[in-house]
Design a protein around this motif. Structure first.
Motif, PDB file in Angstrom:
ATOM      1  N   TRP A  50       1.924 -10.178   4.510  1.00 29.27           N
ATOM      2  CA  TRP A  50       2.624  -9.430   3.605  1.00 29.27           C
ATOM      3  C   TRP A  50       1.470  -8.185   3.311  1.00 29.27           C
ATOM      4  O   TRP A  50       0.432  -8.381   2.341  1.00 29.27           O
ATOM      5  N   SER A  51       1.628  -6.903   3.713  1.00 30.79           N
ATOM      6  CA  SER A  51       0.664  -6.008   3.479  1.00 30.79           C
ATOM      7  C   SER A  51       1.133  -4.551   2.967  1.00 30.79           C
ATOM      8  O   SER A  51       2.051  -4.128   3.230  1.00 30.79           O
ATOM      9  N   HIS A  52      -0.094  -3.933   2.430  1.00 20.74           N
ATOM     10  CA  HIS A  52       0.346  -2.530   2.246  1.00 20.74           C
ATOM     11  C   HIS A  52       0.342  -1.532   3.426  1.00 20.74           C
ATOM     12  O   HIS A  52       0.493  -0.393   3.247  1.00 20.74           O
ATOM     13  N   CYS A  53      -0.058  -2.274   4.476  1.00 24.62           N
ATOM     14  CA  CYS A  53       0.011  -1.446   6.066  1.00 24.62           C
ATOM     15  C   CYS A  53      -1.142  -0.342   5.934  1.00 24.62           C
ATOM     16  O   CYS A  53      -0.812   0.528   6.459  1.00 24.62           O
ATOM     17  N   GLY A  54      -2.322  -0.413   5.475  1.00 20.11           N
ATOM     18  CA  GLY A  54      -3.433   0.373   5.611  1.00 20.11           C
ATOM     19  C   GLY A  54      -3.759   0.093   7.102  1.00 20.11           C
ATOM     20  O   GLY A  54      -3.487  -0.855   7.701  1.00 20.11           O
ATOM     21  N   SER A  63       1.020   4.277  -0.323  1.00 26.44           N
ATOM     22  CA  SER A  63       0.932   5.823  -0.285  1.00 26.44           C
ATOM     23  C   SER A  63       0.215   6.462   1.105  1.00 26.44           C
ATOM     24  O   SER A  63       0.085   5.485   2.150  1.00 26.44           O
ATOM     25  N   THR A  64       0.330   7.681   1.091  1.00 25.95           N
ATOM     26  CA  THR A  64      -0.162   8.474   2.539  1.00 25.95           C
ATOM     27  C   THR A  64       0.288   7.729   3.668  1.00 25.95           C
ATOM     28  O   THR A  64       1.388   7.220   4.027  1.00 25.95           O
ATOM     29  N   ASP A  65      -0.883   7.459   4.604  1.00 25.21           N
ATOM     30  CA  ASP A  65      -0.436   7.009   6.026  1.00 25.21           C
ATOM     31  C   ASP A  65       0.111   5.537   6.151  1.00 25.21           C
ATOM     32  O   ASP A  65       0.824   5.081   7.133  1.00 25.21           O
ATOM     33  N   GLN A  66       0.044   4.863   5.060  1.00 19.91           N
ATOM     34  CA  GLN A  66       0.625   3.336   5.000  1.00 19.91           C
ATOM     35  C   GLN A  66       2.077   3.457   5.189  1.00 19.91           C
ATOM     36  O   GLN A  66       2.739   2.578   5.753  1.00 19.91           O
ATOM     37  N   LYS A  67       2.788   4.616   4.865  1.00 21.68           N
ATOM     38  CA  LYS A  67       4.234   4.786   4.898  1.00 21.68           C
ATOM     39  C   LYS A  67       4.603   4.779   6.402  1.00 21.68           C
ATOM     40  O   LYS A  67       5.543   4.353   6.652  1.00 21.68           O
ATOM     41  N   VAL A  68       3.778   5.712   6.886  1.00 29.81           N
ATOM     42  CA  VAL A  68       4.246   5.951   8.457  1.00 29.81           C
ATOM     43  C   VAL A  68       3.900   4.642   9.065  1.00 29.81           C
ATOM     44  O   VAL A  68       4.698   4.435  10.106  1.00 29.81           O
ATOM     45  N   ASN A  69       2.872   3.735   8.899  1.00 30.46           N
ATOM     46  CA  ASN A  69       2.335   2.807   9.468  1.00 30.46           C
ATOM     47  C   ASN A  69       3.640   1.673   9.499  1.00 30.46           C
ATOM     48  O   ASN A  69       3.974   1.069  10.247  1.00 30.46           O
ATOM     49  N   ALA A  70       3.971   1.466   8.094  1.00 26.60           N
ATOM     50  CA  ALA A  70       5.244   0.717   7.778  1.00 26.60           C
ATOM     51  C   ALA A  70       6.500   1.085   8.658  1.00 26.60           C
ATOM     52  O   ALA A  70       7.026   0.082   9.260  1.00 26.60           O
ATOM     53  N   ARG A  71       6.834   2.189   8.662  1.00 25.06           N
ATOM     54  CA  ARG A  71       7.933   2.841   9.361  1.00 25.06           C
ATOM     55  C   ARG A  71       7.706   2.163  10.984  1.00 25.06           C
ATOM     56  O   ARG A  71       8.725   1.871  11.545  1.00 25.06           O
TER      57      ARG A  71
END
Ligand code: UDX
Length: 460
Positions: A354-358, A378-386
């Motif tokens: 379970w991660s913030h996806c840094g 926030s920031t790149d974490q949202k791109v990574n999660a997608r």
């Protein structure tokens, strides 16, 4: 004559000056890069700010460490949060880094062949340029985020970023020609205005005449973003050389790792534990922690949870949490303030993250074949999660307000259902691809070799 030829062929040791962002998620990949370059025969100087100074262990005894003497108060980081802090840090370090680099050049003269700086430490690129030193940008986030920043700028200039300011609808819409990203996946931050984010992003690209860009990624993860960057955006070479944590290990923890969690994991069954960690910056509200814990409890899964001091809003650690929380932990969980994350992810008992996806956490999880529950902040974490959910298909994103039902559902999908097993298989196959990419003959291995050759042949 043979002797002369021998001497000429002997590679001269060249020195590179590395400038990391003073934050865990950036220091770690920069030091991995340092180790990789050192093993290829380069001497290393690391220029760090006073803020968040990483105290090197004996593992780095061959490296030189110097301080960029900025005078920002420690409280600035908490007050400004990453984006505004970075903008201020760049202004603050402009002169002091120039002095610092000037001194290094006096000391080491021609030995210094290049400055490699984190994309967000662009003052270092300016200083290198003034001294006519070649400089290279190191992106510790990924290629798709790099592309996003360019698209973002273009959309802003064309006035089509309204959906980002609209808190109700439209945010869920796909960005035209940039699927599967939606407007809400853009690398923006709740802590800064669009305008200040843009100011930072504009400064991170290559206007300072950098010689190359290196990215901590692998082409098996992002080949189309990498091609786009090279063909549409950058005229300088792009080297995808990651995942660097597999290439070189470097102990860089700013907080003390609590290894007792490994003993706890040793007592758990294979793939039975969810590891929860939100990296070094993300914060959670008390209610979110309680909803997550209750969801985990009702899904009957065991969990290892990193709760970093100060990561729960208005609380030093966990003292603000209700007694019910501690009961749930004693039933099936274990809590530490900071874990040896790579060791944890490599442990057979860990079945999901379970991660913030840094980006580092994402690479570390993929590198161990562990599927993820994605809760970006926030920031790149949202791109990574997608990308984890829709492109690599090894993650489930939990969106919107956290509630017990939503947490339980996501956890069961990954830990109990067949769908989770399929994701685990895909994650395992990605792990194999990533390992292959950094071993001899692999794309990142080749790219690193090319970059090293490029560094050796740079002219001042
Ligand atoms: C930040 C941004 O949030 C991230 O999106 C960006 O890509 C890099 O900078 P951070 O939030 O700290 O980084 O996340 P992440 O990139 O995942 O880095 C965290 C690092 O801390 C990882 O290398 C991880 O192994 C390490 N860590 C985390 C530990 O060693 N122990 C822990 O308990 C938690």
């Amino acid at each position: 004559l043979e002797k002369v030829l021998e001497m000429e062929e002997k590679p001269t040791r060249r020195r590179v000056v590395l400038v990391p962002v003073p934050a865990q998620g950036h220091i770690t990949p920069m030091m991995q890069l340092a180790k990789a370059l050192h093993s290829k025969g380069f001497s290393i100087t690391v220029a760090q700010t006073k803020f968040n100074y990483f105290i090197p262990s004996d593992d780095f005894s061959d490296f030189q460490f110097v301080t960029i003497p900025e005078s920002l108060p420690e409280s600035d980081f908490d007050d400004l949060r990453p984006i505004l802090f970075l903008l201020k840090l760049n202004k603050e370090c402009q002169m002091s880094f120039k002095d610092c680099l000037g001194h290094l050049l006096v000391q080491q003269g021609n030995e210094i062949s290049c400055v490699i700086y984190d994309e967000f430490m662009y003052f270092a690129g300016d200083a290198a340029k003034e001294f006519k030193l070649p400089n290279v940008i190191f992106s510790t986030t990924n290629a798709t985020t790099f592309v996003c920043r360019s698209v973002f700028e273009k959309l802003y200039a064309n006035n089509v970023l309204a959906p980002l300011k609209d808190s109700k609808g439209q945010q869920d819409e796909l960005v035209p020609e940039f699927h599967p990203l939606r407007y809400k996946d853009f690398p923006v931050s709740c802590w800064a205005t669009l305008e200040s984010i843009l100011e930072l992003y504009r400064n991170t690209v290559d206007e300072r005449a950098a010689s190359a860009v290196i990215i901590n990624t692998a082409s098996c993860l992002e080949s189309s973003s990498l091609s786009w960057l090279q063909q549409e955006r950058l005229v300088i070479p792009v080297y995808p050389i990651g995942p660097l944590h597999i290439v070189a290990s470097a102990p860089t923890s700013l907080l003390e790792e609590n290894k007792s969690c490994i003993e706890w994991l040793n007592k758990q069954k294979v793939n039975s534990v969810i590891y929860i960690s939100l990296g070094s910056l993300a914060l959670m509200e008390v209610n979110e922690v309680m909803q997550t814990a209750s969801g985990l409890d009702s899904s009957n899964q065991h969990f290892l949870w990193v709760i970093r001091p100060g990561s729960i809003c208005d609380s030093e650690w966990i003292e603000c949490l209700h007694e019910e929380f501690l009961k749930m932990v004693s039933r099936r969980g274990y809590i530490v303030k900071w874990a040896p994350q790579k060791e944890v992810l490599a442990h057979p008992a860990v079945g999901a993250f379970w991660s913030h996806c840094g980006w580092n956490s994402t690479l570390e999880s993929l590198g161990e074949g562990v599927p993820m529950i994605c809760r970006p902040f926030s920031t790149d974490q949202k791109v990574n999660a997608r990308y984890l959910e829709c492109v690599w298909k090894v993650g489930i994103q939990v969106e919107g307000e956290l509630n017990i039902g939503g947490v339980e559902k996501a956890v069961k999908r990954l830990m109990v259902d067949e769908e989770g097993e399929e994701m685990r298989e895909r994650a395992f196959s990605l792990k194999e691809k990533l390992i292959a990419s950094v071993t001899s003959g692999g794309s990142s291995h080749k790219s690193l070799e090319e970059f090293v050759h490029f560094l050796r042949t740079l002219k001042r």
